[in-house]
Design a protein around this motif. Structure first.
Motif, PDB file in Angstrom:
ATOM      1  N   CYS A 146       0.867  -1.181   0.000  1.00 19.08           N
ATOM      2  CA  CYS A 146       0.000   0.000   0.000  1.00 19.08           C
ATOM      3  C   CYS A 146       0.906   1.233   0.000  1.00 19.08           C
ATOM      4  CB  CYS A 146      -0.902  -0.032   1.232  1.00 19.08           C
ATOM      5  SG  CYS A 146      -1.830   1.475   1.530  1.00 19.08           S
ATOM      6  N   PRO A 147       1.238   1.774  -1.178  1.00 17.97           N
ATOM      7  CA  PRO A 147       2.122   2.945  -1.221  1.00 17.97           C
ATOM      8  C   PRO A 147       1.632   4.127  -0.375  1.00 17.97           C
ATOM      9  CG  PRO A 147       1.953   1.973  -3.391  1.00 17.97           C
ATOM     10  CD  PRO A 147       0.931   1.275  -2.522  1.00 17.97           C
ATOM     11  N   PRO A 148       0.326   4.458  -0.368  1.00 20.79           N
ATOM     12  CA  PRO A 148      -0.106   5.559   0.500  1.00 20.79           C
ATOM     13  C   PRO A 148       0.158   5.273   1.988  1.00 20.79           C
ATOM     14  CG  PRO A 148      -1.773   5.131  -1.157  1.00 20.79           C
ATOM     15  CD  PRO A 148      -0.778   4.012  -1.239  1.00 20.79           C
ATOM     16  N   CYS A 149       0.072   4.014   2.391  1.00 20.80           N
ATOM     17  CA  CYS A 149       0.369   3.650   3.784  1.00 20.80           C
ATOM     18  C   CYS A 149       1.822   3.977   4.116  1.00 20.80           C
ATOM     19  CB  CYS A 149       0.102   2.164   4.024  1.00 20.80           C
ATOM     20  SG  CYS A 149      -1.613   1.666   3.791  1.00 20.80           S
ATOM     21  N   GLU A 150       2.716   3.669   3.182  1.00 20.94           N
ATOM     22  CA  GLU A 150       4.141   3.954   3.396  1.00 20.94           C
ATOM     23  C   GLU A 150       4.389   5.457   3.490  1.00 20.94           C
ATOM     24  OE1 GLU A 150       6.538   1.750   4.109  1.00 20.94           O
ATOM     25  OE2 GLU A 150       4.903   0.278   4.059  1.00 20.94           O
ATOM     26  N   ILE A 151       3.701   6.233   2.688  1.00 16.51           N
ATOM     27  CA  ILE A 151       3.861   7.691   2.729  1.00 16.51           C
ATOM     28  C   ILE A 151       3.394   8.233   4.079  1.00 16.51           C
ATOM     29  CG2 ILE A 151       3.069   9.882   1.749  1.00 16.51           C
ATOM     30  CD1 ILE A 151       2.943   8.354  -0.989  1.00 16.51           C
ATOM     31  N   VAL A 152       2.279   7.731   4.574  1.00 14.73           N
ATOM     32  CA  VAL A 152       1.777   8.180   5.879  1.00 14.73           C
ATOM     33  C   VAL A 152       2.759   7.790   6.981  1.00 14.73           C
ATOM     34  CG1 VAL A 152      -0.039   7.872   7.605  1.00 14.73           C
ATOM     35  CG2 VAL A 152      -0.642   8.273   5.211  1.00 14.73           C
ATOM     36  N   LYS A 153       3.302   6.585   6.929  1.00 11.74           N
ATOM     37  CA  LYS A 153       4.294   6.175   7.934  1.00 11.74           C
ATOM     38  C   LYS A 153       5.499   7.108   7.907  1.00 11.74           C
ATOM     39  CE  LYS A 153       4.210   1.630   6.860  1.00 11.74           C
ATOM     40  NZ  LYS A 153       4.595   0.201   6.930  1.00 11.74           N
ATOM     41  N   ARG A 154       5.996   7.419   6.725  1.00  9.55           N
ATOM     42  CA  ARG A 154       7.158   8.315   6.608  1.00  9.55           C
ATOM     43  C   ARG A 154       6.820   9.722   7.095  1.00  9.55           C
ATOM     44  NH1 ARG A 154       9.172   6.186   0.777  1.00  9.55           N
ATOM     45  NH2 ARG A 154       9.975   4.182   1.522  1.00  9.55           N
ATOM     46  N   PHE A 155       5.611  10.171   6.811  1.00  7.74           N
ATOM     47  CA  PHE A 155       5.160  11.480   7.277  1.00  7.74           C
ATOM     48  C   PHE A 155       5.182  11.529   8.808  1.00  7.74           C
ATOM     49  CE2 PHE A 155       1.726  14.242   8.755  1.00  7.74           C
ATOM     50  CZ  PHE A 155       2.030  15.440   8.117  1.00  7.74           C
ATOM     51  N   LEU A 156       4.605  10.526   9.438  1.00  8.99           N
ATOM     52  CA  LEU A 156       4.567  10.477  10.906  1.00  8.99           C
ATOM     53  C   LEU A 156       5.978  10.398  11.479  1.00  8.99           C
ATOM     54  CD1 LEU A 156       1.544   8.051  11.337  1.00  8.99           C
ATOM     55  CD2 LEU A 156       1.564  10.498  11.839  1.00  8.99           C
ATOM     56  N   GLN A 157       6.824   9.594  10.877  1.00  7.77           N
ATOM     57  CA  GLN A 157       8.201   9.462  11.352  1.00  7.77           C
ATOM     58  C   GLN A 157       8.966  10.769  11.185  1.00  7.77           C
ATOM     59  OE1 GLN A 157       9.235   6.104   8.904  1.00  7.77           O
ATOM     60  NE2 GLN A 157       8.548   4.610  10.426  1.00  7.77           N
ATOM     61  N   ALA A 158       8.722  11.485  10.097  1.00  8.85           N
ATOM     62  CA  ALA A 158       9.420  12.753   9.854  1.00  8.85           C
ATOM     63  C   ALA A 158       9.107  13.784  10.935  1.00  8.85           C
ATOM     64  CB  ALA A 158       9.042  13.302   8.478  1.00  8.85           C
ATOM     65  N   TYR A 159       7.922  13.694  11.509  1.00 11.38           N
ATOM     66  CA  TYR A 159       7.514  14.621  12.571  1.00 11.38           C
ATOM     67  C   TYR A 159       7.630  13.993  13.964  1.00 11.38           C
ATOM     68  CZ  TYR A 159       6.009  17.967   9.090  1.00 11.38           C
ATOM     69  OH  TYR A 159       5.991  18.868   8.051  1.00 11.38           O
ATOM     70  N   ASP A 160       8.337  12.875  14.040  1.00 10.14           N
ATOM     71  CA  ASP A 160       8.549  12.176  15.316  1.00 10.14           C
ATOM     72  C   ASP A 160       7.250  11.879  16.047  1.00 10.14           C
ATOM     73  OD1 ASP A 160      11.354  11.970  15.145  1.00 10.14           O
ATOM     74  OD2 ASP A 160      11.580  14.037  15.823  1.00 10.14           O
ATOM     75  N   ILE A 161       6.226  11.500  15.288  1.00 10.70           N
ATOM     76  CA  ILE A 161       4.945  11.122  15.868  1.00 10.70           C
ATOM     77  C   ILE A 161       4.957   9.612  16.072  1.00 10.70           C
ATOM     78  CG2 ILE A 161       2.434  11.062  15.563  1.00 10.70           C
ATOM     79  CD1 ILE A 161       3.434  13.923  15.682  1.00 10.70           C
TER      80      ILE A 161
END
Length: 81
Positions: A12-27
């Protein structure tokens, strides 16, 4: 600190983008793979009324159904550039 639950599935490419987004903001977030957890899949479908991944639940209140980084950022009080 926000409580974030991310419902995903493999390939699920959108799932990976959301994970990276959260990680980028240390969420910090809990990831639930709906292909491995049928109870979670049924919960997502029936209780959250979400029919696609990613689905994100913020603080057990706000539900972001599908891929929507703007809505997710708003729910987490993140200002994106």
């Amino acid at each position: 600190m926000h409580k974030v639950v991310l419902y995903t599935q493999p390939q699920c490419p959108p799932c990976e983008i959301v994970k990276r987004f959260l990680q980028a903001y240390d969420i910090k977030f809990d990831e639930i793979n709906i292909k491995e957890d049928q109870k979670a899949k049924l919960y997502m479908l029936n209780e959250l009324e979400a029919y696609s991944t990613p689905t994100v639940v913020v603080n057990e209140q706000e539900i972001i159904r599908g891929f929507n980084l703007e809505e997710l950022a708003s729910a987490l009080n993140i200002e994106c550039e």
